[in-house]
Design an enzyme around this catalytic site. Sequence first.
Site, mmCIF file in Angstrom:
data_model
loop_
_atom_site.group_PDB
_atom_site.id
_atom_site.type_symbol
_atom_site.label_atom_id
_atom_site.label_comp_id
_atom_site.label_asym_id
_atom_site.label_seq_id
_atom_site.Cartn_x
_atom_site.Cartn_y
_atom_site.Cartn_z
ATOM 1 N N TRP A 1 10.503 -8.488 -4.698
ATOM 2 C CA TRP A 1 11.196 -7.482 -3.898
ATOM 3 C C TRP A 1 12.596 -7.959 -3.530
ATOM 4 C CZ3 TRP A 1 10.032 -2.692 -3.824
ATOM 5 C CH2 TRP A 1 8.705 -2.249 -3.851
ATOM 6 N N LYS B 1 9.725 -18.957 22.113
ATOM 7 C CA LYS B 1 8.742 -18.014 21.571
ATOM 8 C C LYS B 1 7.640 -18.758 20.823
ATOM 9 C CE LYS B 1 6.808 -14.157 20.333
ATOM 10 N NZ LYS B 1 7.441 -13.230 19.387
ATOM 11 N N PRO C 1 -5.617 -14.155 6.166
ATOM 12 C CA PRO C 1 -5.056 -15.496 6.356
ATOM 13 C C PRO C 1 -4.284 -15.575 7.671
ATOM 14 C CG PRO C 1 -4.665 -14.731 4.114
ATOM 15 C CD PRO C 1 -5.196 -13.552 4.873
ATOM 16 N N LEU C 2 -4.361 -16.713 8.310
ATOM 17 C CA LEU C 2 -3.714 -16.903 9.606
ATOM 18 C C LEU C 2 -2.371 -17.610 9.444
ATOM 19 C CD1 LEU C 2 -6.763 -18.144 11.733
ATOM 20 C CD2 LEU C 2 -6.069 -15.787 11.215
ATOM 21 N N THR D 1 0.839 -1.195 0.000
ATOM 22 C CA THR D 1 0.000 0.000 0.000
ATOM 23 C C THR D 1 0.873 1.243 0.000
ATOM 24 O OG1 THR D 1 -1.684 -1.182 1.277
ATOM 25 C CG2 THR D 1 -1.842 1.223 1.202
ATOM 26 N N ALA E 1 3.206 -4.863 19.277
ATOM 27 C CA ALA E 1 2.895 -3.569 18.675
ATOM 28 C C ALA E 1 1.610 -3.747 17.878
ATOM 29 C CB ALA E 1 4.031 -3.092 17.777
ATOM 30 N N SER F 1 -1.503 -11.099 17.465
ATOM 31 C CA SER F 1 -1.569 -10.837 16.023
ATOM 32 C C SER F 1 -2.439 -11.855 15.292
ATOM 33 C CB SER F 1 -0.160 -10.812 15.428
ATOM 34 O OG SER F 1 0.492 -12.059 15.595
#
Length: 298
Positions: A87, A180, A259-260, A38, A129, A249
């Site tokens: 990219w 984690k 999508p997860l 975006t 965040a 998140s």
Amino acid sequence: MTDRDLPRVALIGPGAIGTTVAAALHQRGATPLLAGRTPRTELRLDTSEGPVVVPGPVRTQPEDIRSPVDLVFLAVKATQTAATAAWLRALCGPETVVCVLQNGIEQEDAVAPLVPGRPVVPAVVWFPAVRGADDTVRLLAEARLTLPDVPTAAGIRDLLHGTRCAVDVTADFRTIAWRKLLQNAVAGLMALTGRRSGMFRRDDVGGLARVYLEEGLAVARADGANLDDTVIQQVLDGFRQVPADRGTSILADREAGHPLEWSARNGVIQRKGRALGVPTPVSDVVVPLLAAASDGPG
């Protein structure tokens, strides 16, 4: 590292985590080239010390890139990794280092085929965040990354040294990454229920989470992680001690219809368990439900 020695940096994926790291880089004097889906003129991070504005633009066309950079931070969701191939081709030269800011323990396996011959450095992201409706990101705790203690991580550590994003290095990255992952896996239960951290204060949900963590811990140990039983209570306490309305998140993605990251956060325990001969009965229920919640049909 002096300012004169600062590398050329790019960041792919200026979401909540990406914006936080971009703000740290900008304050360091290494404002990154921003790449995303975006177009935006700037990124904004709200912190307890006030806002940090990272100048754009956010570029949306890989073909506009004219030369490679020295360091790429890849901060897209694991579900979007394949879509960053163009990219990465545009931004990576022969010596470019790619630092992957993603959930899971399979970052190198997922990203290395997209950047053949370039070093890939996985990172464990330890900070929450959130991005608001106006695209402003709010940092909820101290930003911190953990990197493996490998030569290619040294430049990343030095670049972020002294910024609002602390960096640790460890010789046992597998253990830290699994620690984690166990936290992220249990957070998947929030996506299934549509509830926030307060749900873990229920005895029944806490019991389910404990059994799930025991299963994940068994797989982690079989995979070489050096974790003891105390990690189970630590993870549970982590969910129970934050505000009851604290999200995650994967829940935010479920609420937004995105999508997860079920495969990177939960499916990996099932896959590793099967490969290592460790039973995963909880995963065998949780993973198909998360997959269906993410991908359908229905």
